[in-house]
Design a protein around this motif. Sequence first.
Motif, PDB file in Angstrom:
ATOM      1  N   ILE A 364       0.852  -1.201   0.000  1.00 16.82           N
ATOM      2  CA  ILE A 364       0.000   0.000   0.000  1.00 16.82           C
ATOM      3  C   ILE A 364       0.887   1.250   0.000  1.00 16.82           C
ATOM      4  N   TYR A 365       1.868   1.257   0.884  1.00 19.72           N
ATOM      5  CA  TYR A 365       2.749   2.432   0.963  1.00 19.72           C
ATOM      6  C   TYR A 365       3.416   2.702  -0.388  1.00 19.72           C
ATOM      7  N   GLN A 366       3.861   1.626  -1.021  1.00 18.20           N
ATOM      8  CA  GLN A 366       4.552   1.802  -2.301  1.00 18.20           C
ATOM      9  C   GLN A 366       3.593   2.357  -3.355  1.00 18.20           C
ATOM     10  N   ALA A 367       2.366   1.827  -3.386  1.00 18.87           N
ATOM     11  CA  ALA A 367       1.381   2.314  -4.364  1.00 18.87           C
ATOM     12  C   ALA A 367       1.055   3.788  -4.114  1.00 18.87           C
ATOM     13  N   MET A 368       1.088   4.202  -2.848  1.00 19.56           N
ATOM     14  CA  MET A 368       0.790   5.610  -2.528  1.00 19.56           C
ATOM     15  C   MET A 368       1.929   6.542  -2.931  1.00 19.56           C
ATOM     16  N   GLY A 369       3.099   5.980  -3.241  1.00 16.47           N
ATOM     17  CA  GLY A 369       4.225   6.809  -3.662  1.00 16.47           C
ATOM     18  C   GLY A 369       5.324   6.945  -2.629  1.00 16.47           C
ATOM     19  N   PHE A 370       5.163   6.257  -1.480  1.00 19.22           N
ATOM     20  CA  PHE A 370       6.217   6.335  -0.465  1.00 19.22           C
ATOM     21  C   PHE A 370       7.425   5.507  -0.896  1.00 19.22           C
ATOM     22  N   PRO A 371       8.638   6.063  -0.778  1.00 19.11           N
ATOM     23  CA  PRO A 371       9.815   5.253  -1.083  1.00 19.11           C
ATOM     24  C   PRO A 371      10.064   4.220   0.023  1.00 19.11           C
ATOM     25  N   LEU A 372      10.764   3.141  -0.336  1.00 17.94           N
ATOM     26  CA  LEU A 372      10.943   2.012   0.580  1.00 17.94           C
ATOM     27  C   LEU A 372      11.536   2.401   1.937  1.00 17.94           C
ATOM     28  N   ASP A 373      12.526   3.293   1.901  1.00 15.85           N
ATOM     29  CA  ASP A 373      13.229   3.521   3.168  1.00 15.85           C
ATOM     30  C   ASP A 373      12.451   4.423   4.140  1.00 15.85           C
ATOM     31  N   ILE A 374      11.238   4.865   3.746  1.00 15.62           N
ATOM     32  CA  ILE A 374      10.422   5.641   4.692  1.00 15.62           C
ATOM     33  C   ILE A 374       9.387   4.735   5.378  1.00 15.62           C
ATOM     34  N   PHE A 375       9.292   3.467   4.954  1.00 19.44           N
ATOM     35  CA  PHE A 375       8.229   2.582   5.474  1.00 19.44           C
ATOM     36  C   PHE A 375       8.267   2.443   6.994  1.00 19.44           C
ATOM     37  N   THR A 376       9.445   2.255   7.535  1.00 22.50           N
ATOM     38  CA  THR A 376       9.531   2.049   8.990  1.00 22.50           C
ATOM     39  C   THR A 376       9.182   3.336   9.730  1.00 22.50           C
ATOM     40  N   VAL A 377       9.474   4.462   9.099  1.00 24.25           N
ATOM     41  CA  VAL A 377       9.093   5.756   9.675  1.00 24.25           C
ATOM     42  C   VAL A 377       7.562   5.836   9.752  1.00 24.25           C
ATOM     43  N   LEU A 378       6.886   5.296   8.725  1.00 25.98           N
ATOM     44  CA  LEU A 378       5.419   5.297   8.712  1.00 25.98           C
ATOM     45  C   LEU A 378       4.853   4.436   9.842  1.00 25.98           C
ATOM     46  N   PHE A 379       5.597   3.498  10.295  1.00 25.20           N
ATOM     47  CA  PHE A 379       5.229   2.645  11.424  1.00 25.20           C
ATOM     48  C   PHE A 379       5.452   3.436  12.732  1.00 25.20           C
ATOM     49  N   ALA A 380       6.572   4.149  12.781  1.00 26.05           N
ATOM     50  CA  ALA A 380       6.939   4.864  14.024  1.00 26.05           C
ATOM     51  C   ALA A 380       5.952   5.985  14.354  1.00 26.05           C
ATOM     52  N   ILE A 381       5.379   6.626  13.329  1.00 22.21           N
ATOM     53  CA  ILE A 381       4.485   7.782  13.586  1.00 22.21           C
ATOM     54  C   ILE A 381       3.320   7.363  14.487  1.00 22.21           C
ATOM     55  N   PRO A 382       2.509   6.363  14.103  1.00 20.99           N
ATOM     56  CA  PRO A 382       1.406   6.001  14.991  1.00 20.99           C
ATOM     57  C   PRO A 382       1.838   5.233  16.232  1.00 20.99           C
ATOM     58  N   ARG A 383       2.924   4.432  16.140  1.00 20.34           N
ATOM     59  CA  ARG A 383       3.318   3.645  17.308  1.00 20.34           C
ATOM     60  C   ARG A 383       3.743   4.564  18.466  1.00 20.34           C
ATOM     61  N   THR A 384       4.082   5.811  18.124  1.00 26.98           N
ATOM     62  CA  THR A 384       4.452   6.769  19.172  1.00 26.98           C
ATOM     63  C   THR A 384       3.345   6.886  20.220  1.00 26.98           C
TER      64      THR A 384
END
Length: 423
Positions: A364-384
């Motif tokens: 999903i992240y890739q289809a939305m246009g997010f590059p691979l190395d930002i994926f874990t950052v996308l996890f960290a935002i809500p897990r905060t």
Amino acid sequence: MAESITITDNRTGDSIEIPIDNGGVAATEWHKLLPDIWFYDPAFMQTAACASAVSYLDGDAGILRYRGYPIDQLAEKSTYLEVAYLLQFGELPNAKQFEDWTREITYHTYIHENLRKRFMDGFHYDAHPMGMLVSGVAALSTFYPEAKDIFDKEQRHKQIVRLIAKMPTIAACAYRFSQGMPFIYPDNDMSFTANFLRMMFEPRRDVDWNDPVLAKALDVLFILHADHEQNCSTTTMRVVGSSHTDPYTATSAACAGLYGPRHGGANEQVIRMLMEIGSIDNVEDFIKGVKSGSGRLQGFGHRVYKNYDPRARIIKKTADEVFEVTGKNPLLDIALKLEEVALADDYFISRRLYPNVDFYSGLIYQAMGFPLDIFTVLFAIPRTSGWLAHWEEMLEQDSKIARPRQLYIGAPERDYAPIANRG
Ligand code: ACO
């Protein structure tokens, strides 16, 4: 009669009866009988390190609940900010509480210009955004020295709000720096996820960043990632927090725990794996390779879930909605085939390996246009929000500093030899 266990020391014949409480037995009771015998459990496979009321999961049944609410109901009916409130305060907000909470979060999205211009801009051009996030969050502590006052509830609340609010801003800042694109300031009139998508992608036109379907899908993904009881990063948060460090430094440590490929780094690895497989024709061979030990099937398996991860089910549905807007991710067919082959294979069945949350989120992240190395950052935002709920719970429990014992396996005592005599 309450349930209990009895432990007998076979060396002396002495026994102790220990009550079973909330599914556990207190190690302090065992200590009374066997003061110098330690439980050996290096990865906490069999150890409950705390008592917590934040989230509940039953790995055999594939159940996840935040504060008692089933994850599928929250994903369908709630929003990430409402879930963040629920995790923090234990109850869903009423209309006024939610309005205040949303205003608080959206008024704390800005980061100090020095953090952005002097600190974040100082990284090497190809710095990994997770490295930038870990450091950026730790650096925040230097801007808010009052955060050290962790037993002042009001101060604590302020830092919790700041952290939840500023994570997307730091994430977008790291991404735009890596692209050589100018920073975009937060727009506090937008929703949490719509604002984040805008800070990431404006003014790109090859990405549908302002489509509300994508903001909604990202919101669902944020709900699914908000908490997951005592995983590696949450345990890190509690352990580091138990030394009474400030919440920025503890959150930075939790981000570091998340970074690794065995934990939050797996979503990035799934896409790399799918790209390496390249075609559904290669799936069978790839699975054979995994079975013969040449690597793991990324996005499969979980320490606690021995059944389908309930988050993976919801993500599959979200993927369909996103692909309606973005077009199907070409790697999806390989992922579906991999899942089909693995779920029918004895190796995976006997080890109870099922897709986890990371198996589909990356697509999903890739289809939305997010590059691979930002994926874990996308996890960290809500897990905060989950980390902070555990941090506050830990402080209010009057917990002691985390300090496990070890079983010493090194050399016995020996005398120092001068370098000339060492052979
Ligand atoms: N592919 C192939 N085999 C696997 C996999 C996998 N993904 N996961 C576990 N196994 C096998 C192991 O080789 C082992 O087999 P063995 O008994 O023959 O030696 C058995 O299953 C048990 O595996 P462990 O590593 O002991 O299980 P553990 O609970 O320690 O590990 C983990 C859990 C780290 C998640 C593991 O399943 C894994 O590496 N998965 C791939 C990475 C991944 O997707 N991580 C994300 C987890 S979810 C999250 O953090 C958000």
